[in-house]
Design a protein around this motif. Structure first.
Motif, PDB file in Angstrom:
ATOM      1  N   HIS A  78       2.535   5.930  -6.061  1.00 59.85           N
ATOM      2  CA  HIS A  78       1.304   5.239  -5.656  1.00 59.85           C
ATOM      3  C   HIS A  78       0.981   5.541  -4.205  1.00 59.85           C
ATOM      4  N   HIS A  80       0.773   3.892  -1.378  1.00 56.05           N
ATOM      5  CA  HIS A  80       1.335   3.256  -0.179  1.00 56.05           C
ATOM      6  C   HIS A  80       2.054   4.289   0.687  1.00 56.05           C
ATOM      7  N   HIS A 179       0.518  -3.482  -8.680  1.00 55.78           N
ATOM      8  CA  HIS A 179       0.974  -3.291  -7.292  1.00 55.78           C
ATOM      9  C   HIS A 179      -0.106  -2.526  -6.535  1.00 55.78           C
ATOM     10  N   ASP A 198       7.332   1.057  -7.333  1.00 52.16           N
ATOM     11  CA  ASP A 198       7.369  -0.330  -6.854  1.00 52.16           C
ATOM     12  C   ASP A 198       6.974  -1.312  -7.956  1.00 52.16           C
TER      13      ASP A 198
HETATM   14 ZN   LIG Z   1       4.220   0.027  -2.590  1.00 43.61          ZN
END
Ligand SMILES: [Zn+2]
Length: 335
Positions: A78, A80, A179, A198
């Motif tokens: 993802h 992040h 998330h 995550d």
């Molecule tokens: Zn994350």
């Protein structure tokens, strides 16, 4: 040994867990997984961008018997920064392309065009949830990201069910929004191994919907995604933070139960005539130690308001609270 110690751990034949340090984060490290893949390696996630993180990648590659030029591709769970942050840097230094979930496109484009505008939108939403002072504080500070990031987009925007080839089979992308909108887990079906990113973590409850392109129904998505992975045939879970574990269904049950408790708490924190997410957040305890809201710093207060809003929006979808906008403030009332 603690999972975040800078030691490469071989977690399954030909699969190495490389803890990549984080600069200033309570999480301490992010796991990058290196999968031996014929004449090279495939990576899951890339780590934070910086010299220490790069050194950790090089240590991992040495254990896998590879060099950066042998990296076939990087599968990023993802958007992040601790997962995606180093991908484009590694690519420019000789690694293969990186792949990212197609549902992250919008957040990615905000990061590379106008991160300040995305902050503004988030702060307006924070204010709509009743957190007027927090929003003002946010507007007064510069924020961490001022300049658009200069990353090249991924080599492939990955759709749900898409496969990445490996020498011994393939990794299937499992879209698991919550998330973030475009979070992917990767399943090695033949070996019953899930790279869970995550989405399912052994000790931490994943944050919900903390992303540039915000998702009011992030918790609805998250819980559906939990059920989705619980139905997979998995014997080993490789999370992005923490040590590897085996009982996927047990952990999904714990995470779901945690949110059930929080849903009850959020609902109970509403006044008879309705409350904002901010007011509800200020009435419940935070962290594992039930820390009072006013003892949290501004960043964690902001997260707390987001979390509360996500829970109340889910209750509104379920019909146990109503949601209306009163004088510009989103207000939830028990049914
Ligand atoms: Zn994350």
């Amino acid at each position: 040994m603690v999972w975040s110690d800078p030691e490469v751990e071989t977690v399954a034949p030909g699969i190495h867990r490389v803890p990549v340090p984080l600069p200033n984060d309570g999480l301490r490290a992010v796991n990058v997984y290196m999968i031996e893949d014929g004449d090279g390696v495939t990576l899951v996630d890339s780590g934070w961008n910086g010299p220490e993180a790069r050194a950790a990648i090089d240590r991992g590659l040495a254990v896998a018997g590879a060099e950066l030029g042998d990296v076939h591709r990087m599968l990023i769970t993802h958007m992040h920064y601790d997962h995606l942050g180093q991908a484009d840097e590694l690519r420019r230094a000789g690694a293969g392309e990186y792949w990212l979930g197609e549902e992250e496109k919008e957040s990615f484009s905000i990061l590379v065009t106008d991160p300040v505008e995305s902050r503004r939108e988030r702060l307006d939403q924070l204010e709509a949830h009743g957190a007027v002072e927090l929003a003002e504080k946010g507007r007064a500070s510069d924020g961490a990201v001022k300049e658009p990031l200069t990353w090249q987009p991924p080599g492939r925007w990955v759709a749900d069910g898409e496969q990445a080839p490996l020498a011994d089979g393939q990794l299937t992308a499992i879209l698991t929004p919550g998330h973030t909108r475009g979070h992917l887990c990767f399943l090695h079906g033949d070996r019953k191994i899930l790279f869970s990113g995550d989405h399912v973590l052994p000790h931490i409850t994943p944050s919900i919907g903390f992303e540039p392109h915000t998702n009011p129904l992030a918790l609805v998505d998250f819980l559906e995604s939990q059920a989705r992975v619980a139905a997979l045939d998995v014997e080993l879970v490789l999370p992005a933070h923490g040590e590897v574990f085996t009982d996927l269904v047990g952990r999904v049950d714990e995470l779901t139960a945690h949110h059930d408790v929080r849903l009850d708490a959020c609902r109970a924190a509403l006044s008879e005539d309705g409350s904002s997410a901010f007011t509800a957040a200020s009435r419940i305890g935070w962290t594992r130690r039930e820390t009072p809201f006013e003892e949290l710093n501004a960043f964690n207060q902001t997260l707390a308001v987001w979390e509360t809003a996500a829970h109340l929006e889910l209750l509104a979808v379920r019909g146990t609270v109503t949601r209306r906008v009163v004088d510009g403030t989103i207000t939830f009332t028990r049914v």
